[in-house]
Design a protein around this motif. Structure first.
Motif, PDB file in Angstrom:
ATOM      1  N   PRO A  66      -5.563 -10.829 -10.390  1.00  0.00           N
ATOM      2  CA  PRO A  66      -6.873 -10.568 -11.029  1.00  0.00           C
ATOM      3  C   PRO A  66      -8.023 -11.223 -10.277  1.00  0.00           C
ATOM      4  N   GLY A  67      -9.033 -10.426  -9.986  1.00  0.00           N
ATOM      5  CA  GLY A  67     -10.225 -10.920  -9.307  1.00  0.00           C
ATOM      6  C   GLY A  67     -10.054 -11.175  -7.821  1.00  0.00           C
ATOM      7  N   LYS A  68      -8.894 -10.791  -7.283  1.00  0.00           N
ATOM      8  CA  LYS A  68      -8.617 -11.052  -5.870  1.00  0.00           C
ATOM      9  C   LYS A  68      -8.479  -9.757  -5.081  1.00  0.00           C
ATOM     10  N   VAL A  69      -8.516  -9.908  -3.787  1.00  0.00           N
ATOM     11  CA  VAL A  69      -8.360  -8.785  -2.872  1.00  0.00           C
ATOM     12  C   VAL A  69      -6.871  -8.451  -2.735  1.00  0.00           C
ATOM     13  N   PRO A  70      -6.524  -7.176  -2.625  1.00  0.00           N
ATOM     14  CA  PRO A  70      -5.109  -6.841  -2.396  1.00  0.00           C
ATOM     15  C   PRO A  70      -4.595  -7.481  -1.112  1.00  0.00           C
ATOM     16  N   GLU A  71      -3.323  -7.830  -1.120  1.00  0.00           N
ATOM     17  CA  GLU A  71      -2.689  -8.397   0.061  1.00  0.00           C
ATOM     18  C   GLU A  71      -1.455  -7.570   0.397  1.00  0.00           C
ATOM     19  N   ARG A  72      -1.278  -7.284   1.667  1.00  0.00           N
ATOM     20  CA  ARG A  72      -0.126  -6.487   2.080  1.00  0.00           C
ATOM     21  C   ARG A  72       1.136  -7.345   2.085  1.00  0.00           C
ATOM     22  N   LEU A  73       2.176  -6.805   1.487  1.00  0.00           N
ATOM     23  CA  LEU A  73       3.476  -7.473   1.456  1.00  0.00           C
ATOM     24  C   LEU A  73       4.442  -6.862   2.470  1.00  0.00           C
ATOM     25  N   ILE A  74       4.446  -5.541   2.484  1.00  0.00           N
ATOM     26  CA  ILE A  74       5.452  -4.778   3.236  1.00  0.00           C
ATOM     27  C   ILE A  74       4.750  -3.588   3.876  1.00  0.00           C
ATOM     28  N   GLU A  89       4.138 -17.215  -9.388  1.00  0.00           N
ATOM     29  CA  GLU A  89       2.994 -16.687  -8.641  1.00  0.00           C
ATOM     30  C   GLU A  89       3.105 -15.193  -8.357  1.00  0.00           C
ATOM     31  N   ASP A  90       4.229 -14.585  -8.734  1.00  0.00           N
ATOM     32  CA  ASP A  90       4.431 -13.155  -8.471  1.00  0.00           C
ATOM     33  C   ASP A  90       3.915 -12.264  -9.593  1.00  0.00           C
ATOM     34  N   PHE A  91       3.482 -12.864 -10.684  1.00  0.00           N
ATOM     35  CA  PHE A  91       2.940 -12.042 -11.769  1.00  0.00           C
ATOM     36  C   PHE A  91       1.582 -11.516 -11.312  1.00  0.00           C
ATOM     37  N   ALA A  92       1.535 -10.197 -11.132  1.00  0.00           N
ATOM     38  CA  ALA A  92       0.400  -9.549 -10.484  1.00  0.00           C
ATOM     39  C   ALA A  92       0.581  -8.044 -10.632  1.00  0.00           C
ATOM     40  N   THR A  93      -0.337  -7.300 -10.026  1.00  0.00           N
ATOM     41  CA  THR A  93      -0.208  -5.841  -9.975  1.00  0.00           C
ATOM     42  C   THR A  93       0.153  -5.431  -8.549  1.00  0.00           C
ATOM     43  N   TYR A  94       1.077  -4.507  -8.461  1.00  0.00           N
ATOM     44  CA  TYR A  94       1.580  -4.043  -7.169  1.00  0.00           C
ATOM     45  C   TYR A  94       1.247  -2.564  -6.978  1.00  0.00           C
TER      46      TYR A  94
END
Lengths: 118, 106
Positions: free
Chosen positions: B40-48, B80-85
């Motif tokens: 929330p409130g952050k920029v998306p980050e690439r995982l894969i 820390e993995d609770f987020a939107t993917y």
């Protein structure tokens, strides 16, 4: 290091235009393309379009065709996105991102909040 | 346009759970598929991307699939993995995102 610095928040009236800038540094500008993505409050990510910084070639999502213009300025290593005829439901955070075919999006700018309200 | 159907839209899970999120493409996209995490409130980050783990991303994240079916797996969910993917196909323009999967604390 790769940096994308976007212009500040904007407030616009319905029917107006907005132009968001994205200053790039830390990599050879013309080797990459720039993607614009928007996100309405509480909603998902929406791909708006792409521009090549090498030759200015663009590809826009159908829903924005005719209302959006993406440009780049190689002298200032800046990408721009202009959206015209804004509607109130287009209040969103507009992100620029570095993107290239075959690589996808690897770096994102911090986003620019555009509020459309009368 | 290629449609990306992501499921589930919301997932409730506990710390330590193994979690899997799926993206289906409406046509084959080879392995031109990336996964992003957004808090929330952050920029998306690439995982894969292309089933390759982004540098610096913990190894509990993995991506699999090719063609039309793709899966993001988190082997042991951390706080820390609770987020939107989100998934993103970048095989052809217009690139398209999945609708997102919100991973919530059970």
């Amino acid at each position: 290091q790769v940096q994308l610095v976007q212009s500040g928040a904007e407030v616009k009236k319905p029917g107006a235009s907005v132009k968001v800038s994205c200053k790039a540094s830390g990599f050879p500008f013309t080797n990459y393309g720039f993607i614009w993505v928007r996100q309405a409050p509480g909603q998902g990510l929406e791909w708006m379009g792409w521009i090549s910084a090498f030759n200015g070639r663009t590809n826009y999502a159908q829903k924005f065709q005719g209302r959006v213009t993406m440009t780049t300025d190689t002298s200032s290593t800046t990408a721009y996105m202009e959206l015209r005829s804004l509607r109130s439901d287009e209040t969103a955070t507009y992100y620029c991102a570095r993107g290239t075919w075959g690589v996808g999006i690897d770096y994102w700018g911090p986003g620019t909040l555009v509020t459309v309200s009368s | 346009d290629i449609q990306m159907t992501q499921s589930p839209s919301v997932m409730s899970a506990s710390v330590g759970d193994r979690v899997a999120i799926t993206c289906r493409a409406s046509q084959g996209i080879s392995d031109y598929l990336a996964w992003y995490q957004q808090k929330p409130g952050k920029v998306p980050e690439r995982l894969i991307y292309a089933a390759t783990l982004q540098s610096g991303v913990p190894s509990r994240f993995s991506g699999s699939g090719s063609g039309t079916e793709f899966t993001l797996t988190i082997s042991s969910l951390q706080p820390e993995d609770f987020a939107t993917y989100y998934c993103l196909q970048y095989q052809s323009y217009p690139w398209t995102f999945g609708q997102g999967t919100r991973v919530e604390i059970k």
